[in-house]
Write a protein that holds these residues in place. Structure first.
Motif, short mmCIF file in Angstrom:
data_model
loop_
_atom_site.label_atom_id
_atom_site.label_comp_id
_atom_site.label_asym_id
_atom_site.label_seq_id
_atom_site.Cartn_x
_atom_site.Cartn_y
_atom_site.Cartn_z
N ALA B 394 0.79 -1.09 -0.19
CA ALA B 394 0.00 0.08 -0.12
C ALA B 394 0.69 1.32 0.07
CB ALA B 394 -0.86 0.10 1.36
N CYS B 395 1.83 1.21 0.74
CA CYS B 395 2.62 2.56 0.89
C CYS B 395 3.41 2.69 -0.38
CB CYS B 395 3.63 2.42 1.95
SG CYS B 395 2.95 2.72 3.65
N LEU B 396 4.03 1.55 -1.02
CA LEU B 396 4.71 1.87 -2.27
C LEU B 396 3.93 2.49 -3.24
CD1 LEU B 396 6.81 -1.46 -2.37
CD2 LEU B 396 7.73 0.73 -2.01
N GLN B 397 2.68 1.94 -3.40
CA GLN B 397 1.63 2.53 -4.28
C GLN B 397 0.98 3.70 -4.09
OE1 GLN B 397 0.62 0.25 -6.79
NE2 GLN B 397 1.75 -1.57 -6.12
N ILE B 398 0.59 4.18 -2.62
CA ILE B 398 -0.11 5.31 -2.45
C ILE B 398 0.98 6.23 -2.27
CG2 ILE B 398 -1.35 6.49 -0.61
CD1 ILE B 398 -2.96 3.84 -0.32
N ILE B 399 2.05 6.11 -1.77
CA ILE B 399 3.43 7.32 -1.66
C ILE B 399 3.97 7.40 -2.81
CG2 ILE B 399 5.07 7.89 -0.27
CD1 ILE B 399 3.99 6.56 2.18
N GLY B 400 4.26 6.27 -3.47
CA GLY B 400 5.24 6.20 -4.65
C GLY B 400 6.58 6.89 -4.46
N ARG B 401 7.24 6.72 -5.63
CA ARG B 401 8.65 6.79 -5.65
C ARG B 401 8.83 8.60 -5.39
NH1 ARG B 401 12.98 4.03 -7.55
NH2 ARG B 401 14.30 5.73 -6.89
N GLU B 402 8.01 9.40 -6.11
CA GLU B 402 7.69 10.98 -5.84
C GLU B 402 7.58 11.16 -4.61
OE1 GLU B 402 5.09 12.68 -8.64
OE2 GLU B 402 6.47 11.89 -10.34
N GLY B 403 6.65 10.71 -3.67
CA GLY B 403 6.33 10.88 -2.47
C GLY B 403 7.49 10.56 -1.34
N TYR B 404 7.93 9.18 -1.73
CA TYR B 404 9.16 8.86 -1.00
C TYR B 404 10.41 9.73 -1.06
CZ TYR B 404 7.18 4.35 1.07
OH TYR B 404 6.65 3.55 2.03
N GLU B 405 10.52 10.23 -2.29
CA GLU B 405 11.79 11.07 -2.70
C GLU B 405 11.61 12.46 -1.67
OE1 GLU B 405 13.88 10.43 -5.20
OE2 GLU B 405 15.09 12.11 -4.55
N ILE B 406 10.41 12.85 -1.68
CA ILE B 406 10.22 14.09 -0.58
C ILE B 406 10.39 13.62 0.85
CG2 ILE B 406 8.57 15.83 0.07
CD1 ILE B 406 7.22 15.71 -2.65
N LEU B 407 9.72 12.52 1.20
CA LEU B 407 10.24 12.12 2.77
C LEU B 407 11.37 11.83 2.96
CD1 LEU B 407 6.79 9.63 2.85
CD2 LEU B 407 7.02 12.05 4.06
N ILE B 408 12.29 11.20 2.25
CA ILE B 408 13.49 11.00 2.38
C ILE B 408 14.46 11.83 2.41
CG2 ILE B 408 15.47 9.27 1.91
CD1 ILE B 408 13.13 7.41 2.65
N ASN B 409 14.28 12.64 1.33
CA ASN B 409 15.15 13.94 1.35
C ASN B 409 14.67 14.80 2.55
OD1 ASN B 409 16.00 12.42 -1.04
ND2 ASN B 409 15.24 14.27 -2.40
N GLY B 410 13.39 14.96 2.87
CA GLY B 410 13.36 16.10 3.95
C GLY B 410 13.86 15.45 5.17
N SER B 411 13.99 14.17 5.35
CA SER B 411 14.56 13.56 6.62
C SER B 411 15.93 13.95 6.77
CB SER B 411 14.22 12.15 6.85
OG SER B 411 12.97 11.85 7.09
N LEU B 412 16.91 13.55 5.62
CA LEU B 412 18.18 13.83 5.37
C LEU B 412 18.37 15.18 5.77
CD1 LEU B 412 17.91 10.69 4.43
CD2 LEU B 412 20.02 11.19 3.03
N GLU B 413 17.85 16.08 4.95
CA GLU B 413 18.06 17.44 5.05
C GLU B 413 17.94 18.35 6.40
OE1 GLU B 413 16.09 18.60 1.19
OE2 GLU B 413 17.81 17.27 0.25
N LYS B 414 16.78 17.51 7.16
CA LYS B 414 16.40 18.28 8.46
C LYS B 414 17.58 17.58 9.56
CE LYS B 414 12.22 17.34 9.16
NZ LYS B 414 11.14 16.45 9.35
#
Lengths: 548, 548
Positions: B394-414
């Motif tokens: 469900a997460c892979l489909q609903i969040i998608g690569r674009e969504g994870y890109e924002i989430l993961i980058n957000g965490s690293l940059e924070k």
């Protein structure tokens, strides 16, 4: 990502923040999806079929993509998709006619509680991520320990919440529970001694050298669960050192044969590390003579483990708990709450009679599991794990002993009634009498029954083999066809019914744990099997040929 | 048992049947309880505190009974009870100020999906109890395999749904994943050979004799996860044979030192069985030089496992996945979806580059896992297990690569922003620079900072030790007090910052995975820590004394 204005979901920071925010009202988009899901789930659970048959190859086509989609999807689109391709093609384990495996119906109150448990997302490995869930899990283990070993109240007040004691370990299931028990048994036996720092530090090779044994062995009935072989492999003991001991005609291990096996091992300088008693064999549902096994374990000075993954719930019945007599003599006991205790998948337990036993596998780390902490993870095989114990806690409180008494007794008595039903039919043969709520049987057309009886009387084993061989094909064909028709489901296994010699035969296997399964449904299962048999004309011809 | 006319619940067969029946309408008693639970859960999840501090001993009093209650209870009564004593006293892992561990917030859409998953109660050990869930789980493993190893489409079309291949194993968590990988590595190395039937059959002792080695060893950074020690214990290799190799000043394993260690082992006739690379150390969040480790593993002809339990999710970021370069050279990789992938607890995976690798632990049984079946259980450590893969799906489909890109980058940059924030404060010291989204630091009052710098300049190690010893006490006191105040939570660990020598020091540890954590919250964490420090007058006096 639940914005419905456009059907193209977009990944923006705002949208992403929104999916981590709890919906404020029941009439939000997600609230509406949730309500629809509940209705759909209810519809699925109330369906009277066991499975909707679609060839696996077709189902697989919907799960063929290996690239993670780039675009996000709307929750509603995703839900529509999995309702059609995943949920509709899953197995109705809750259907009253699904009687082939140990997975059964769940009390409905567990569903909202599961959502709560998942939403809280506690990690039971340590207090810092679980807080009250830690004493709650300890209480569940304490209740199961008390049910099994019945120690004094003083015992529990000293050990239940003690950081340096452990009444058991909660885990994902019976396999991990059995592995944990045998891991402890091995480490206790090969403990530190003088300059030797123990198997945990120095490994199995040096441990055996230190203690002067050529190998270790585990004694268990030939009906033992396959997880024991896995444990022997994992622990470096080797599958060949799981000594498989013959059972009597009631599928209970022959303790005399086990004693002989132990003596033979001793002569070969192989140390018996543990005896495993089975309390509810997976294939026939029988219970080993646990008290006698405890005596033998004491003689051999080895660990006594009881695998009651499935049968352990019988302890909740005052009327039938005597069937597990001797379990209180075990050093460790496996019980799965997700089997006969009506808890969802993922709730295994191993209980330790001696609350210091688990120190044999104790471990620590710098950032968690510090010495003296109450972190549960310092004495478990698994690390991070969810708060599943809460669902066991809920069932124990909401169903209560009185409720379980009715449920467990109902299952055992339904199995006995089904056995009588099978025996009353001329074309069905009961293979194993239900001791708990599991039995095996097969369909034997009347002409084949007569031929079998004649061959038995004559002692014509070639003929018996030929007939039984064709009956195996018939049983397999019926089981497969019944599964594909989807109205009901029984499983099949291969065991050696004593009257036909040592060869394994294919039989139907039925587990009667669902409270909603009625005798009428059981009658229909037999009627359906008879009808399928009659349509298997090729097998019937071959069977007639060998009977003739 | 939901009848509200009397407050005394009774166990009758009728009442029991009712709890297994799905409520028909949202306005049924259970429907109302469910709605109230959702509201209460939402309230809990939206709370801004990290934990409500009540002494553990007080909480334990509510979980003291060990007798399973005789009487059933009303669901509503039970829910009231656990809301007050369990839920209210659990940890707010979803709070934006809970930044101490890897457990974070969940997307809300997972909650109704979790209820669906639990309600379907599939058992993934076999097709007969999971049907479409089997190809769905295989797809999830395929997607993660593709993300990690990026093999050709032809490769996936041949192996994704093949009964004789396995791209990975889904399991309860990273510990089981790591154990599975090392179990496979051991069994592959000590495989059947001529008359020798392999370690799986004959055990470790005979296997070592057959191959002529005195012992096995596993090489890993001193920052390796404690589950590796557990694996070495379980597998009979021994914790002492986990060779802990020093790290450089960036907490990355020293490959030269590892090569030397391998040579020393060889000289002692100890066979290196596996090298484990860490992709996201638990304590400092750093990634080992994976490509160099792959080269060394090839030289040593041993298994190369990467423990990316926590860091693996970084592969979902196009911008930062280069930080895990070399992971595609591993034989096996552990990734936990319940860490940075925003999936609830209980979703671990181990991926196998070679889809035949898991045959080293293959096992069968008569009633399930038959040869040639697609039953997932024939190549997993666990047996029965739930359909958790659905939540990853469900997460892979609903969040998608674009969504994870924002989430993961957000965490690293924070994390990078927080590091700069710490460095800008005169009374805080950054201990480890964040490579992913984890960092360590401590509070060092300005007078102590000056004293430390002087001692460093002079090379006065006695003085350094004395000051650092008091700072350890201060850090522990601040962390404990902050946890007890409940507004925010950071964890602590002990590592050896190179500039202060080889001794371990207590430091704060922060994991920035929650998308709702703002820079303002991080500022407040520092402000709170400074305020607590000022109230620790005894420790401050002692610190001043050693600085003087």
């Amino acid at each position: 990502m639940t914005d419905k204005h456009s059907r193209r979901a977009t990944a923006s920071e705002d949208n992403l923040m929104r999916i981590f925010t709890v919906p404020e009202a029941a009439d939000s988009t997600l609230g509406r999806i949730e309500q629809q899901l509940s209705v759909d789930l209810a519809g699925f659970l109330q369906g009277s079929i066991a499975a909707l048959e679609q060839p696996l190859a077709e189902i697989e086509q919907h799960f063929d993509a290996v690239e993670i989609p780039r675009q996000p999807r709307f929750v509603s689109d995703y839900v529509d998709d999995i309702m059609a391709h995943l949920v509709a093609q899953s197995v109705h384990t809750a259907a009253p006619s699904f009687i082939g495996h140990m997975t059964s119906a769940l009390p409905y109150f567990l569903l909202p509680l599961s959502k709560l448990m998942v939403g809280l997302n506690q990690n039971l490995v340590k207090i810092e991520t679980s807080k009250a869930f830690t004493p709650m899990e300890r209480q569940v283990l304490g209740m199961m320990h008390h049910l099994t070993f019945g120690q004094s109240h003083d015992f529990y007040s000293r050990h239940l919440h003690s950081a340096s004691h452990s009444l058991g370990a909660f885990c994902s299931g019976g396999t991990v529970a059995n592995i944990t028990a045998l891991w402890i048994a091995r480490n206790q036996l090969l403990k530190a001694d003088g300059a030797f720092r123990g198997v945990t530090r120095e490994g199995l090779n040096k441990a055996l050298k230190h203690y002067g044994w050529d190998d270790l062995a585990i004694l268990v009935s030939e009906r033992g669960h396959y997880s024991l072989g896995k444990a022997a492999d994992l622990l470096g003991i080797g599958r060949d050192n799981i000594i498989s001991v013959a059972v009597d005609e009631h599928n209970k291990v022959d303790v005399g044969a086990m004693r002989e096996a132990a003596e033979a091992l001793k002569a070969r300088n192989i140390r018996v590390m543990a005896i495993v008693g089975v309390a509810g064999t997976t294939e026939t549902g029988n219970v080993d003579p646990l008290s006698e096994l405890a005596t033998l374990a004491a003689e051999l000075n080895c660990h006594f483990h009881v695998d009651a993954a499935w049968g352990g719930a019988t302890l909740l019945s005052e009327k039938y708990r005597h069937l597990l007599k001797g379990i209180e003599l075990a050093d460790s006991v496996t019980i799965d709450a997700h089997k006969q205790m009506y808890v969802p998948m993922g709730a295994g337990m191993v209980l330790f009679k001696d609350p210091t036993l688990a120190s044999a596998i104790e471990h620590h780390a710098e950032y968690i599991l510090r010495q003296g902490s109450k972190d549960l993870g310092s004495q478990t095989l698994e690390g991070s794990r969810p708060g599943m114990a809460m669902l066991v806690h809920a069932c124990l409180q909401i169903i209560g002993r009185e409720g379980y008494e009715i449920l467990i007794n109902g299952s055992l008595e339904k199995a006995r009634a089904f056995a009588r039903m099978i025996e009353a039919e001329a074309d069905f043969e009961l293979i194993s009498e239900p001791e708990l709520c599991l039995l095996t049987y097969r369909h034997v057309p009347e002409f084949a029954r007569e031929a079998l009886n004649k061959a038995l009387a004559k002692g014509d084993s070639a003929k018996l083999d030929a007939i039984n061989g064709e009956l195996d094909s018939l049983t397999r064909a019926i089981q497969k066809s019944q599964r594909e028709q989807g109205r009901s489901f029984v499983s099949r296994t291969r065991i050696a019914p004593k009257i036909y010699g040592a060869d394994k035969r294919t039989v139907f296997r039925v587990v009667l744990a669902n409270p909603l399964t009625t005798e009428q449904i059981l009658k229909e299962v037999l009627t359906e099997q008879r009808a399928i048999a009659q349509s298997e004309t090729d097998i019937l011809s071959a069977l007639k040929a060998v009977c003739g």
